[in-house]
Design an enzyme around this catalytic site. Structure first.
Site, PDB file in Angstrom:
ATOM      1  N   CYS A  50       0.946  -1.229  -0.073  1.00 18.70           N
ATOM      2  CA  CYS A  50      -0.087  -0.113  -0.155  1.00 18.70           C
ATOM      3  C   CYS A  50       1.001   1.105  -0.098  1.00 18.70           C
ATOM      4  O   CYS A  50       1.862   1.329   0.840  1.00 18.70           O
ATOM      5  CB  CYS A  50      -0.958   0.014   1.313  1.00 18.70           C
ATOM      6  SG  CYS A  50      -1.954   1.652   1.438  1.00 18.70           S
ATOM      7  N   ASP A  57      -0.117  -5.881   0.303  1.00 20.55           N
ATOM      8  CA  ASP A  57      -1.606  -6.186  -0.412  1.00 20.55           C
ATOM      9  C   ASP A  57      -1.239  -7.535  -1.336  1.00 20.55           C
ATOM     10  O   ASP A  57      -0.367  -7.606  -1.847  1.00 20.55           O
ATOM     11  CB  ASP A  57      -1.903  -4.938  -1.397  1.00 20.55           C
ATOM     12  CG  ASP A  57      -2.420  -3.737  -0.598  1.00 20.55           C
ATOM     13  OD1 ASP A  57      -3.206  -3.864   0.479  1.00 20.55           O
ATOM     14  OD2 ASP A  57      -1.809  -2.668  -1.085  1.00 20.55           O
ATOM     15  N   VAL A  72       5.718 -14.428 -23.888  1.00 24.34           N
ATOM     16  CA  VAL A  72       6.530 -13.784 -22.798  1.00 24.34           C
ATOM     17  C   VAL A  72       7.211 -14.958 -22.253  1.00 24.34           C
ATOM     18  O   VAL A  72       6.848 -15.951 -21.974  1.00 24.34           O
ATOM     19  CB  VAL A  72       5.585 -13.094 -21.524  1.00 24.34           C
ATOM     20  CG1 VAL A  72       4.810 -13.986 -20.927  1.00 24.34           C
ATOM     21  CG2 VAL A  72       6.753 -12.221 -20.738  1.00 24.34           C
ATOM     22  N   HIS A  91      -3.871  -0.744  -5.999  1.00 22.20           N
ATOM     23  CA  HIS A  91      -4.225  -1.928  -6.937  1.00 22.20           C
ATOM     24  C   HIS A  91      -4.358  -1.534  -8.341  1.00 22.20           C
ATOM     25  O   HIS A  91      -3.949  -2.220  -9.284  1.00 22.20           O
ATOM     26  CB  HIS A  91      -5.548  -2.555  -6.329  1.00 22.20           C
ATOM     27  CG  HIS A  91      -5.626  -2.718  -4.785  1.00 22.20           C
ATOM     28  ND1 HIS A  91      -4.608  -2.971  -4.224  1.00 22.20           N
ATOM     29  CD2 HIS A  91      -6.485  -2.988  -4.050  1.00 22.20           C
ATOM     30  CE1 HIS A  91      -4.620  -3.283  -2.907  1.00 22.20           C
ATOM     31  NE2 HIS A  91      -5.954  -3.216  -3.067  1.00 22.20           N
TER      32      HIS A  91
END
EC number: 1.7.1.13
Length: 152
Positions: A50, A57, A72, A91
């Site tokens: 956070c 988080d 990838v 987020h």
């Protein structure tokens, strides 16, 4: 056989990058030119910090993409995702940053990311980003992550 020339992390001892910006995402040529298919990566233990409190988080992240010319390289993706561990961002910023970095690297036909964040302050925040509508003529399974229901 897929050409791995130029990869700097696969098969090497590689430490976790200090930040997402320092992480090196690598790609390999798509080994099935002309074939259309979905590639899915699941990261059920994604963590970031956070930016206000510094508290961790946690999220369950699902990435789907339909490749054109590139895939990838999975170790570089793992290191990139791990680099968020000490990165302070909301987020939404984390989710979109991951999606954009992959889309810029791969130029896929389509890419989506679903980030199912565990509650912060009692409210789960789920963030979804895509390069456009899902291909209608290709099987793209549901991400299968149920909405957060707590203990109820």
């Amino acid at each position: 056989m897929t050409d791995t020339t130029g990869l700097t992390q696969l098969g090497q001892t590689t430490g976790l990058p200090a930040s997402p910006e320092a992480a090196v995402l690598e790609r390999v040529p798509q080994p099935n030119p002309g074939e259309r298919y979905n590639v899915r990566f699941t990261a059920p233990e994604f963590t970031s910090l956070c930016p206000m409190t510094g508290q961790p988080d946690f999220a369950h992240i699902m990435i789907d993409y339909v490749p054109r010319d590139w895939l990838v390289e999975s170790k570089s993706l793992k290191l990139f995702l791990g680099s968020f561990r000490n990165h302070g961002a909301f987020h939404e910023e984390c989710t979109v940053m991951i999606g954009r970095r992959l889309a810029d690297l791969l130029d896929p036909e389509w890419l989506r990311i679903g980030a199912y964040w565990y509650p912060r302050g009692g409210i789960p925040i789920d963030v979804f980003w895509a390069t456009g509508p899902a291909p209608e003529d290709l099987w793209i399974p549901d991400q299968g992550v149920p909405p957060y229901r707590g203990r109820g």
